[in-house]
Design an enzyme around this catalytic site. Structure first.
Site, PDB file in Angstrom:
ATOM      1  N   SER A 501      10.920  -1.046  -3.847  1.00 37.90           N
ATOM      2  CA  SER A 501      10.396  -1.057  -2.430  1.00 37.90           C
ATOM      3  C   SER A 501       8.942  -0.649  -2.112  1.00 37.90           C
ATOM      4  O   SER A 501       8.618  -0.877  -1.130  1.00 37.90           O
ATOM      5  CB  SER A 501      11.060   0.068  -1.786  1.00 37.90           C
ATOM      6  OG  SER A 501      11.047   1.542  -2.159  1.00 37.90           O
ATOM      7  N   LYS A 544      12.001   7.082   5.234  1.00 37.27           N
ATOM      8  CA  LYS A 544      10.743   6.871   5.040  1.00 37.27           C
ATOM      9  C   LYS A 544       9.814   6.805   6.127  1.00 37.27           C
ATOM     10  O   LYS A 544       8.697   7.674   5.945  1.00 37.27           O
ATOM     11  CB  LYS A 544      10.694   5.467   4.273  1.00 37.27           C
ATOM     12  CG  LYS A 544      11.354   5.528   2.964  1.00 37.27           C
ATOM     13  CD  LYS A 544      11.275   3.961   2.507  1.00 37.27           C
ATOM     14  CE  LYS A 544      11.974   3.998   1.005  1.00 37.27           C
ATOM     15  NZ  LYS A 544      12.167   2.601   0.467  1.00 37.27           N
TER      16      LYS A 544
END
EC number: 3.4.21.53
Length: 637
Positions: A501, A544
């Protein structure tokens, strides 16, 4: 593109307004695939037609099976009472007889009367027994004892009831599996120093208690007990139950009741991993258990209407035994159930998780003497849960605020970018920014991953670095090798880095260093990238974004801060009210992109063509220098 505030969460208010005036509580909402499989399994008899039920976390198995039983009964169910009776020909081999449901005690009374009566006048009573209790085994046993008395029977007991039940008894659930609970046992007794067994010491297990009906067994509990799986398979293959010898190998005691024929439907309950392992490791499994009832943990609004989900919520509310939900509570509840699933159009069917939230909110409502659960009560319950679980996240954020971990949220720097990671601690996930830096130097085109060199890189992260290296080579080194090398690293990272990611952030950081173009430090980025520069979805996108937002808010929002995410993750956005309000007020931004070029333009405030042209010019200059240097000097250098 910049995402508007309305797109940062599901359409919870619109859904809440569709609440019907009346509901029918049901635990089976959204389970048509599983119900169809169970219907097929319950419509077929035979030894090779059992089923495996995938039970997701949070499902109340007993409630689900109970409702299935009320709607889809086994069409070939045929239950009997089972009685063991004294065998006049062998004291240690009692015989079994089957009787209509609920008639076992009546049979024993008539059997007692028959043996008490004189042999010459037993015919009418025998005919009555045979007519009242029609069974080949009863007829055979009556014929065996018709001219015998109590004195002709061994031992001091005439009979014992092994199984007795009503016609409409539900399925049997065996969730605490042991040999005795599943298969029963024969106990021993010591009489004047002699160890033996008797009729009253025979105890039936779940297999015999459910005989003629449906037996649900916890697969994991079954498989961790040595030998039980093999024994169950033997019973299902042969349709006959043999009693084990009583006691253990050190006790010499022979007692062998007659085997009981078994006609049963078995449903194994377990996780999908157990099903996969059984199919792979046991060659008999597919034959015995051909039906898979795969219960879902999500309710998809893309495939089904919203209305039935209110029936499911009504079931959860009923089982939770809480105050009624207020009208404004449904929007908050929808936000919670979609957050669990990580998709805007997927509603959770995790009954236990929803019950826990409802009960916690109910306790808060009762404290404030409220007669119903409102949205504020649900939000307060979620806030308390966040406070309980957020200690590690708070420590991590404090380390950044105090400067122990350096993360810049303002200004611009060449070759430095804020990537977004997710930390899991004690089952709680929270987002955390991480600083990624890159440097470039004269070389042969290698990209050195310092985390990999220091053995702090997981295999997936290493794959991500290789992919971004392939992208750079594909764009800038198709015809000849680059005369430039680079290094990249996660700064102040002291544990293994894994996952892909951050590969988009690493690629943008490298391109920034190659082009000598500064990156806006107020923007953080997450996303995976392929060899063609397309940006791909990642996990934990909400955590996030919220993690980075919390850091920026604590430091003070500047209206230039934000997060760049893959466009493929838009359907997963379900952010907190604080983030949505900041985006609505234009104090924080969320951008969605599909290609690395879009990310570069946002991060550097420069068009992609200009950036790549600067990189090409730099590489051409280095190539020219390399051609002018004699080969032997390059060699010794």
């Amino acid at each position: 593109m910049r995402i508007v505030a309305a797109a940062l969460q599901p359409k919870i208010d619109e859904w809440a307004n569709q609440r019907p005036t009346a509901t029918s509580p049901s635990a089976l909402v959204g389970q048509q695939r599983a119900l169809s499989a169970l219907q097929q399994a319950l419509s077929i008899a035979g030894r090779y037609a059992h089923g495996f039920v995938v039970t997701p976390a949070g499902m109340r198995t007993y409630d689900v099976l109970n409702e299935v039983e009320s709607k889809q009964q086994w069409l070939h169910a045929n239950k009997f009472d089972w009685v063991y009776v004294a065998n006049p020909e062998s004291a240690n081999e009692p015989l079994c007889v089957n009787l209509p449901c609920g008639k076992a005690n009546d049979f024993l009374v008539k059997l007692w009367e028959l043996l008490q009566a004189d042999v010459s006048v037993r015919a009418p009573l025998r005919d009555f027994i045979l007519e009242t209790f029609p069974s080949d085994r009863v007829a055979k046993y009556i014929e065996l004892i018709i001219d015998r008395t109590f004195d002709d029977l061994p031992g001091s007991e005439l009979a014992t009831v092994i199984v007795s039940h009503d016609e409409n008894e539900p399925f049997m659930l065996c969730d605490r599996v042991t040999e005795a609970s599943l298969f029963g046992s024969i106990r021993l007794q010591s009489v004047e120093g002699t160890i033996s067994s008797d009729l009253h010491l025979i105890e039936a297990g779940a297999v015999l208690k459910a005989n003629g009906g449906v037996l649900a067994i916890d697969a994991e509990e079954l498989l961790i007990q040595p030998g039980l799986w093999r024994k169950l398979k033997y019973i299902l293959r042969t349709s006959e139950f043999h009693w084990p010898q009583p006691g253990d190998a050190n006790i010499a005691a022979y007692y062998q009741p007659e085997p009981i024929p078994v006609h049963i439907k078995v449903l194994l309950l377990g996780e999908r991993d157990i099903y996969a392992q059984l199919r792979e490791l046991d060659r008999d499994f597919d034959n015995l258990f051909p039906y898979l009832a795969d219960f879902s943990s999500h309710y998809s609004l893309q495939n089904a209407p919203l209305a039935p989900y209110f029936d499911y919520l009504s079931y959860v509310e009923r089982e939770s035994a809480v105050l009624p939900l207020a009208a404004d509570a449904y929007a908050a509840l929808f936000k919670f159930v979609t957050r669990i699933t990580d998709f805007q159009t997927e509603l959770s069917l995790d009954t236990i998780a929803i019950m826990q939230l409802m009960r916690e909110a109910c306790a808060i409502a009762q404290t404030s003497a409220s007669k119903e659960i409102s949205a504020s009560h649900l939000q307060q319950a979620l806030k308390q849960r966040h406070d309980r679980d957020g200690y590690i996240a708070e420590l991590s954020r404090r380390a950044i605020l105090e400067g122990q971990v350096y993360i810049a949220t303002e200004g611009e720097v060449v070759g430095q970018i804020n990537g977004l990671t997710v930390i899991t601690a004690g089952g709680h996930e929270f987002g955390e920014p991480t600083r990624i830096t890159a440097t470039v130097h004269y070389g042969d085109g290698d990209i050195i991953d310092i985390d990999r060199k220091s053995e702090l890189s997981g295999s997936i992260h290493t794959k991500g670095v290789m992919i971004l290296s392939a992208y750079i080579a594909n764009v800038f080194a198709r015809n000849e090798a680059m005369a430039l090398s680079a290094t990249i690293v996660f700064e102040q990272s002291y544990h293994e880095v894994d996952g892909d990611s951050a590969s988009l952030a690493e690629l943008c950081c490298l391109l920034s260093a190659l082009a000598e173009a500064p990156i806006q430090q107020g923007l953080a980025i997450t996303g995976a990238v392929d060899q063609f520069g397309r940006v791909q979805a990642i996990g934990a996108v909400n955590e996030k974004i919220e993690g980075y937002f919390e850091l920026c808010r604590t430091r003070g929002l500047t209206a230039k801060q934000g997060v760049i995410i893959p466009a493929a993750n838009l359907s997963q956005l379900n952010l907190s009210d604080e983030v949505i309000q900041a985006v609505a007020d234009n104090k924080f931004h969320v951008y969605a992109i599909e290609h690395v070029g879009e990310a570069l333009e946002l991060l550097t405030q420069t068009e992609q063509k200009q950036l790549y042209a600067r990189i090409e010019q730099r590489l051409n200059e280095l190539q020219q220098i390399e051609r002018e240097v004699p080969w032997w000097r390059r060699w010794f250098n």
